[in-house]
Motif scaffolding. Structure first.
Motif, PDB file in Angstrom:
ATOM      1  N   PHE A  13       0.892  -1.154   0.000  1.00 29.67           N
ATOM      2  CA  PHE A  13       0.000   0.000   0.000  1.00 29.67           C
ATOM      3  C   PHE A  13       0.925   1.196   0.000  1.00 29.67           C
ATOM      4  CE2 PHE A  13      -3.142   2.961   1.651  1.00 29.67           C
ATOM      5  CZ  PHE A  13      -4.316   2.514   1.049  1.00 29.67           C
ATOM      6  N   VAL A  14       0.846   2.038  -0.994  1.00 31.86           N
ATOM      7  CA  VAL A  14       1.820   3.115  -1.142  1.00 31.86           C
ATOM      8  C   VAL A  14       1.144   4.473  -1.147  1.00 31.86           C
ATOM      9  CG1 VAL A  14       3.507   1.708  -2.351  1.00 31.86           C
ATOM     10  CG2 VAL A  14       1.769   2.895  -3.652  1.00 31.86           C
ATOM     11  N   PHE A  15       1.868   5.432  -0.636  1.00 30.04           N
ATOM     12  CA  PHE A  15       1.364   6.801  -0.564  1.00 30.04           C
ATOM     13  C   PHE A  15       2.437   7.750  -1.072  1.00 30.04           C
ATOM     14  CE2 PHE A  15       1.220   4.447   3.335  1.00 30.04           C
ATOM     15  CZ  PHE A  15      -0.114   4.349   3.694  1.00 30.04           C
ATOM     16  N   PRO A  16       2.042   8.959  -1.458  1.00 30.08           N
ATOM     17  CA  PRO A  16       3.028  10.015  -1.606  1.00 30.08           C
ATOM     18  C   PRO A  16       3.706  10.260  -0.260  1.00 30.08           C
ATOM     19  CG  PRO A  16       0.915  10.667  -2.564  1.00 30.08           C
ATOM     20  CD  PRO A  16       0.682   9.412  -1.785  1.00 30.08           C
ATOM     21  N   SER A  17       4.921  10.764  -0.289  1.00 32.41           N
ATOM     22  CA  SER A  17       5.649  10.984   0.953  1.00 32.41           C
ATOM     23  C   SER A  17       4.954  12.002   1.836  1.00 32.41           C
ATOM     24  CB  SER A  17       7.074  11.459   0.649  1.00 32.41           C
ATOM     25  OG  SER A  17       7.826  10.413   0.075  1.00 32.41           O
ATOM     26  N   PHE A  18       4.889  11.687   3.122  1.00 30.87           N
ATOM     27  CA  PHE A  18       4.293  12.581   4.103  1.00 30.87           C
ATOM     28  C   PHE A  18       5.388  13.355   4.827  1.00 30.87           C
ATOM     29  CE2 PHE A  18       0.906   9.108   4.666  1.00 30.87           C
ATOM     30  CZ  PHE A  18       0.098   9.692   3.709  1.00 30.87           C
ATOM     31  N   ALA A  19       5.048  14.505   5.306  1.00 33.76           N
ATOM     32  CA  ALA A  19       5.956  15.235   6.170  1.00 33.76           C
ATOM     33  C   ALA A  19       5.903  14.614   7.567  1.00 33.76           C
ATOM     34  CB  ALA A  19       5.557  16.705   6.230  1.00 33.76           C
ATOM     35  N   SER A  20       7.025  14.613   8.248  1.00 39.51           N
ATOM     36  CA  SER A  20       7.074  14.071   9.613  1.00 39.51           C
ATOM     37  C   SER A  20       6.611  15.139  10.596  1.00 39.51           C
ATOM     38  CB  SER A  20       8.502  13.646   9.931  1.00 39.51           C
ATOM     39  OG  SER A  20       8.871  12.555   9.107  1.00 39.51           O
ATOM     40  N   PRO A  21       6.091  14.761  11.759  1.00 35.09           N
ATOM     41  CA  PRO A  21       5.761  13.394  12.154  1.00 35.09           C
ATOM     42  C   PRO A  21       4.407  12.972  11.589  1.00 35.09           C
ATOM     43  CG  PRO A  21       5.242  14.882  13.935  1.00 35.09           C
ATOM     44  CD  PRO A  21       5.826  15.738  12.834  1.00 35.09           C
ATOM     45  N   VAL A 221      10.411   0.811  -4.112  1.00 34.93           N
ATOM     46  CA  VAL A 221      10.247   2.211  -3.736  1.00 34.93           C
ATOM     47  C   VAL A 221      11.220   3.093  -4.517  1.00 34.93           C
ATOM     48  CG1 VAL A 221      10.622   3.854  -1.855  1.00 34.93           C
ATOM     49  CG2 VAL A 221       9.271   1.799  -1.452  1.00 34.93           C
ATOM     50  N   GLN A 222      12.455   2.650  -4.635  1.00 36.78           N
ATOM     51  CA  GLN A 222      13.447   3.448  -5.348  1.00 36.78           C
ATOM     52  C   GLN A 222      13.137   3.529  -6.839  1.00 36.78           C
ATOM     53  OE1 GLN A 222      17.130   1.575  -4.004  1.00 36.78           O
ATOM     54  NE2 GLN A 222      17.403   3.161  -2.443  1.00 36.78           N
ATOM     55  N   ALA A 223      12.572   2.441  -7.401  1.00 36.65           N
ATOM     56  CA  ALA A 223      12.187   2.471  -8.814  1.00 36.65           C
ATOM     57  C   ALA A 223      11.064   3.464  -9.062  1.00 36.65           C
ATOM     58  CB  ALA A 223      11.767   1.074  -9.264  1.00 36.65           C
ATOM     59  N   ALA A 224      10.282   3.739  -8.020  1.00 34.59           N
ATOM     60  CA  ALA A 224       9.204   4.738  -8.113  1.00 34.59           C
ATOM     61  C   ALA A 224       9.715   6.140  -7.818  1.00 34.59           C
ATOM     62  CB  ALA A 224       8.071   4.376  -7.164  1.00 34.59           C
ATOM     63  N   GLY A 225      11.013   6.293  -7.755  1.00 34.62           N
ATOM     64  CA  GLY A 225      11.610   7.608  -7.534  1.00 34.62           C
ATOM     65  C   GLY A 225      11.738   7.993  -6.075  1.00 34.62           C
ATOM     66  N   GLY A 226      11.427   7.070  -5.190  1.00 33.00           N
ATOM     67  CA  GLY A 226      11.553   7.344  -3.755  1.00 33.00           C
ATOM     68  C   GLY A 226      10.514   8.292  -3.208  1.00 33.00           C
ATOM     69  N   VAL A 227       9.475   8.587  -4.002  1.00 27.34           N
ATOM     70  CA  VAL A 227       8.472   9.567  -3.571  1.00 27.34           C
ATOM     71  C   VAL A 227       7.240   8.900  -2.980  1.00 27.34           C
ATOM     72  CG1 VAL A 227       9.233  11.317  -5.208  1.00 27.34           C
ATOM     73  CG2 VAL A 227       7.472   9.667  -5.891  1.00 27.34           C
ATOM     74  N   MET A 260      12.191  -3.334   6.566  1.00 31.41           N
ATOM     75  CA  MET A 260      12.477  -2.215   5.676  1.00 31.41           C
ATOM     76  C   MET A 260      12.941  -0.999   6.461  1.00 31.41           C
ATOM     77  SD  MET A 260       9.950  -0.484   2.863  1.00 31.41           S
ATOM     78  CE  MET A 260      10.494   0.894   1.840  1.00 31.41           C
ATOM     79  N   ILE A 261      12.519  -0.890   7.734  1.00 30.48           N
ATOM     80  CA  ILE A 261      12.957   0.254   8.539  1.00 30.48           C
ATOM     81  C   ILE A 261      14.454   0.220   8.818  1.00 30.48           C
ATOM     82  CG2 ILE A 261      10.726   0.688   9.621  1.00 30.48           C
ATOM     83  CD1 ILE A 261      11.786  -0.739  12.135  1.00 30.48           C
ATOM     84  N   GLY A 262      15.107  -0.921   8.574  1.00 31.57           N
ATOM     85  CA  GLY A 262      16.556  -0.998   8.699  1.00 31.57           C
ATOM     86  C   GLY A 262      17.279  -0.543   7.453  1.00 31.57           C
ATOM     87  N   LEU A 263      16.535  -0.356   6.343  1.00 26.98           N
ATOM     88  CA  LEU A 263      17.126   0.062   5.073  1.00 26.98           C
ATOM     89  C   LEU A 263      16.642   1.435   4.631  1.00 26.98           C
ATOM     90  CD1 LEU A 263      16.834  -3.233   2.957  1.00 26.98           C
ATOM     91  CD2 LEU A 263      18.828  -2.390   4.211  1.00 26.98           C
ATOM     92  N   LEU A 264      15.318   1.613   4.590  1.00 24.51           N
ATOM     93  CA  LEU A 264      14.721   2.876   4.144  1.00 24.51           C
ATOM     94  C   LEU A 264      13.598   3.267   5.099  1.00 24.51           C
ATOM     95  CD1 LEU A 264      14.209   2.791   0.247  1.00 24.51           C
ATOM     96  CD2 LEU A 264      15.704   4.307   1.536  1.00 24.51           C
ATOM     97  N   PRO A 265      13.914   3.621   6.323  1.00 22.63           N
ATOM     98  CA  PRO A 265      12.848   3.915   7.288  1.00 22.63           C
ATOM     99  C   PRO A 265      11.955   5.062   6.867  1.00 22.63           C
ATOM    100  CG  PRO A 265      14.982   4.658   8.119  1.00 22.63           C
ATOM    101  CD  PRO A 265      15.262   3.822   6.902  1.00 22.63           C
ATOM    102  N   GLN A 266      12.497   6.011   6.129  1.00 22.46           N
ATOM    103  CA  GLN A 266      11.707   7.172   5.720  1.00 22.46           C
ATOM    104  C   GLN A 266      10.617   6.803   4.718  1.00 22.46           C
ATOM    105  OE1 GLN A 266      14.876   6.565   5.046  1.00 22.46           O
ATOM    106  NE2 GLN A 266      15.499   7.329   3.043  1.00 22.46           N
ATOM    107  N   ASN A 267      10.711   5.621   4.113  1.00 21.52           N
ATOM    108  CA  ASN A 267       9.715   5.181   3.137  1.00 21.52           C
ATOM    109  C   ASN A 267       8.886   3.998   3.625  1.00 21.52           C
ATOM    110  OD1 ASN A 267      12.232   6.214   1.326  1.00 21.52           O
ATOM    111  ND2 ASN A 267      10.290   6.700   0.351  1.00 21.52           N
ATOM    112  N   ALA A 268       9.044   3.627   4.884  1.00 20.42           N
ATOM    113  CA  ALA A 268       8.388   2.428   5.415  1.00 20.42           C
ATOM    114  C   ALA A 268       7.184   2.789   6.277  1.00 20.42           C
ATOM    115  CB  ALA A 268       9.388   1.615   6.226  1.00 20.42           C
ATOM    116  N   VAL A 269       6.071   2.088   6.042  1.00 19.43           N
ATOM    117  CA  VAL A 269       4.890   2.192   6.901  1.00 19.43           C
ATOM    118  C   VAL A 269       4.800   0.890   7.693  1.00 19.43           C
ATOM    119  CG1 VAL A 269       2.390   2.475   7.011  1.00 19.43           C
ATOM    120  CG2 VAL A 269       3.712   3.683   5.260  1.00 19.43           C
TER     121      VAL A 269
END
Length: 390
Positions: A13-21, A221-227, A260-269
């Motif tokens: 399930f993918v979303f556009p990147s959210f601002a933290s928090p 995620v990276q193939a989708a541009g990381g967004v 995935m939080i050990g590799l790309l935590p900023q993109n993991a839900v």
């Protein structure tokens, strides 16, 4: 440590990147479509509780008309026809979203655009004539809009499928310019007319051992541009097993979290359960007596945590979960927080996050000197605890 993730299918399930928090709340389960009086109306009663828990985004179910055999919304047809949804009318959905907006909570639409059900048969006698749900021809498509290798439905003139085949319904040709434009227009209509902030889509499946599984998520995620963000099914799988006497699994070979939080935590839900893994489908449920250990983990670790409706309300865990969210927000734990794993034994996992909080899960009570004297207990429950600096 290589962990085998043994389950039939995994959906993203993918979303556009959210601002933290950011804190996500899944605002439905598999049976919500059957709620007397409509789910949208029913959920209105819970808006304040959800907002008061620190939730920033609520994930709502697929809003469009869906065939009768799939009232949950995952076999949609007339995408603009919101009034035919089993969850409620378009007006009721807009009212619910407005109620969340008044509490400062944004709403995420669960959209299904990989496949679509047709309204009627073509001259071959095959269901391949689509209706968009409007008085004009938006999303009114024919068999040429179906992937050519979906031979059960296609007339052979479309492009090859760019994803995985989905047998229950025609796979839509996403290389077709009209498909791209009209789906984009519909998605933007969900934002401007209905009030959603963004969207999620069920996607590819990945199977395999822990490292290859999370690597596939990262690559996607990276193939989708990381967004975009993706559900961290690797963390879900490892955590499912870890809380059953194998907490050593929560540390990978280089000392990081194994998901995935050990590799790309900023993109993991991160999540404990959803409408597929739990609820009445129960395809891959988290151990029911250890759910709070799961939340003690994801609500103190990086990534975007997701809270499941069933756990929050039906399991009666609202207060315990809210306490963990308060601690997370008070200490600024976010998608890029650092994790220092202090212990990873079969009966104890402990970690320091951002040098601000220390958490533990597992039955072991003798913690030795792992909690410094300048930390104090912030919350605790059945086999979990969190400390903050004094």
């Amino acid at each position: 440590m290589m962990t085998s993730l043994c389950f039939i299918s995994v959906f993203l399930f993918v979303f556009p990147s959210f601002a933290s928090p950011t804190l996500l709340f899944q605002g439905f389960n598999w049976e919500s479509c059957n709620k007397a009086g409509g789910w949208y109306n029913f959920l209105q009663n819970s808006v304040s509780d959800i907002a008061n828990a620190g939730v920033t985004h609520v994930w709502l179910p697929p809003p469009s008309q869906s065939v009768d055999v799939a009232p949950q919304g995952y076999l949609p047809g007339r995408l603009y026809d919101i009034d035919a949804s089993k969850y409620g009318s378009q007006a009721e959905l807009k009212s619910l979203i407005d109620a969340f907006h008044q509490k400062g909570v944004k709403c995420v639409a669960d959209i299904v655009i990989n496949h679509r059900t047709a309204e009627r048969k073509d001259n071959r006698g095959i269901y391949s004539i689509f209706e968009g749900g409007t008085s004009d021809d938006r999303l009114d498509w024919g068999p040429s809009f179906i992937c050519k290798d979906d031979t059960d439905y296609s007339d052979g003139t479309g492009n090859p499928d760019t994803g995985l085949n989905y047998p229950p319904a025609p796979d839509i040709d996403h290389l077709n310019p009209r498909v791209q434009k009209e789906l984009s227009d519909w998605m933007n209509w969900l934002k401007t007319e209905i009030g959603f902030c963004c969207w999620g889509e069920v996607g590819r499946s990945f199977l395999g051992a822990e490292d290859s599984h999370r690597g596939a998520l990262k690559d996607w995620v990276q193939a989708a541009g990381g967004v975009v963000k993706a559900f961290d099914f690797t963390t879900k799988g490892v955590l499912n097993a870890a809380v059953q006497g194998e907490l050593f699994r929560l540390k990978d070979s280089i000392g990081k979290p194994p998901g995935m939080i050990g590799l790309l935590p900023q993109n993991a839900v991160t999540f404990i359960d959803n409408h597929d893994t739990g609820s009445t489908q129960n395809k891959w449920p988290f151990p029911s007596d250890k759910v709070m250990q799961g939340y003690a983990y994801i609500l103190t670790h990086p990534g975007v945590p997701s809270i499941f409706y069933d756990h929050f309300f039906d399991f009666g865990l609202k207060d315990e979960i809210t306490k963990l969210v308060v601690i997370r927000n008070r200490n600024g734990i976010n998608t890029s927080s650092s994790v220092n794993i202090l212990a990873s034994d079969s009966d104890l996992y402990m970690a320091s996050i951002d040098d601000k909080i220390i958490m533990k899960i597992g039955p072991k009570m003798d913690l030795g000197n792992l909690v410094p004297s300048n930390y104090q207990l912030a919350t605790s429950g059945n086999n979990y605890a969190v400390w903050e600096k004094k």
